[in-house]
Structures are given as C-alpha cells and as structure tokens.
Design an enzyme around this catalytic site. Sequence first.
Site, PDB file in Angstrom:
ATOM      1  N   HIS A   1      -2.350   7.125 -12.456  1.00 49.58           N
ATOM      2  CA  HIS A   1      -2.216   7.845 -11.184  1.00 49.58           C
ATOM      3  C   HIS A   1      -1.236   9.016 -11.286  1.00 49.58           C
ATOM      4  CE1 HIS A   1       1.285   5.082 -10.456  1.00 49.58           C
ATOM      5  NE2 HIS A   1       1.758   6.140  -9.835  1.00 49.58           N
TER       6      HIS A   1
ATOM      7  N   ASP B   1      -4.310   1.011 -14.605  1.00 49.64           N
ATOM      8  CA  ASP B   1      -3.454   2.159 -14.310  1.00 49.64           C
ATOM      9  C   ASP B   1      -2.639   2.522 -15.552  1.00 49.64           C
ATOM     10  OD1 ASP B   1      -2.174   4.168 -12.973  1.00 49.64           O
ATOM     11  OD2 ASP B   1      -0.960   2.864 -11.682  1.00 49.64           O
TER      12      ASP B   1
ATOM     13  N   SER C   1       7.096   5.820 -11.165  1.00 49.92           N
ATOM     14  CA  SER C   1       5.770   5.491 -11.680  1.00 49.92           C
ATOM     15  C   SER C   1       5.586   5.994 -13.103  1.00 49.92           C
ATOM     16  CB  SER C   1       4.695   6.124 -10.790  1.00 49.92           C
ATOM     17  OG  SER C   1       4.627   5.493  -9.545  1.00 49.92           O
TER      18      SER C   1
END
Length: 248
Positions: A65, A108, A201
Amino acid sequence: MFLFLFFLVAILPVNTEGGEIIWGTESKPHSRPYMAFIKFYDSNSEPHHCGGFLVAKDIVMTAAHCNGRNIKVTLGAHNIKKQENTQVISVVKAKPHENYDRDSHFNDIMLLKLERKAQLNGVVKTIALPRSQDWVKPGQVCTVAGWGRLANCTSSNTLQEVNLEVQKGQKCQDMSEDYNDSIQLCVGNPSEGKATGKGDSGGPFVCDGVAQGIVSYRLCTGTLPRVFTRISSFIPWIQKTMKVLQQS
C-alpha cells in the site's frame, strides 16, 4: 509514531486521537542501518512517506500500500530533516504482490528495485530475512522502527522505535474476519498500549536481527493489536521476484 494509548475511548469521539497518545523512544542514531525512508506521490500529486528496509544492495522491501509515483528511497538516515551522509536513490521498478487486496490488506508486501546499488557501509546495511519455515510465536517481543506520525499530527524527523509483543491470532480474528494468521501477524499488547502510527507503514518488525514482519494496518476499531504482514509466508514469492527484478 509509536503510541501509548490511554483508555479515553469512552469520553472521546471515535475519530479523536490527539488527546490519547504519546510516542515512543528515539533510536540510537544509525543503529538500524537497514532502515529506508520512502517518499512517493499519489495520483493527485500529494506526497506520502513510508518505511522500508534494505534486503539486497539494490532491493528494498516495504508494504504494497506504499506504492505510488516518483518513488525515492533514502538510506543511512536518522534525522530526515538534517544534512546527513545519506544515499538518495530513485526506484526504477515497484513490484507489489500481484494478489494484494486493498480491502482485506492480504499480501501487503512490495519490492522496490533501486536505480543503482547502495554502497554498504557503517550506516547502510542489509537485513536478513527469515526462512519459510520460521514462525513468530505469540509472546515473542520484537522491535519496529520508523518515522511515523506523532501525537500532534506531525511526522517524526528522527527514527523512533518500540518493542511490541506478538499476540495470538485469535485476538485479531475476533476484531476482523479478514485477519489471516497464515500470512499475517497480530502485534501489540492492549494492556501495554504501545503501537505503530501513521507513516510507519512498510517498516520491518525485527526479531533477533531478522525481519519477520512488515507494518501493514490497524484494525477498524483503531485499537490494539495491529496487523503486520508475515514475511516467512512469502519467501518463495520474494526469491522469485528479486531474481526477476535483478535481471531486468
């Protein structure tokens, strides 16, 4: 960045975060030489950043992402606002997992091919990856680092870190039917309140010097635990994709 969540949910609106968090500790400068600061732009030309980590001289691993346009990777940084002896390298190819699902956050994981090989030195090094049979167990305490957002909604200039405890998968399954323990990790003890924040992230979850997880997302409730990608489940994909990228 790394947050200590206090039990104010009952008296704050659901989306309120400002009054309930403080952040973690600053890393010793350059003590995590595998860390990568990733900057990119979305389709509206808005800038974003993520963490990542160097797994080969020309390959950085991060979350799928964190994909976007004009991706640049900074290696060897501690304070990203100061002039340091860093290496800023453009990304020539981003390869997110072909089965990445934006809704469930499954798969992910992404590999970035750098325009040139990084020069390894005292502040820039690769980090080891697990074997496919390695399995991080509940109760294990590992470390996350990143330049994520602080309580006042500004991003941290310096690398921060926190120790987080792996939870039983059932804790995350109880909070989200999308959680899959075979490819994800349930991380963060609610009783301790320590967590990752926005901007962390893509950073690595490091256990005994090995990158075992990738910071992925927080559950819809906004509370602990958090969900990370389980790297050991993707070793065949990583090996195949790295080979393709390095030959291109």
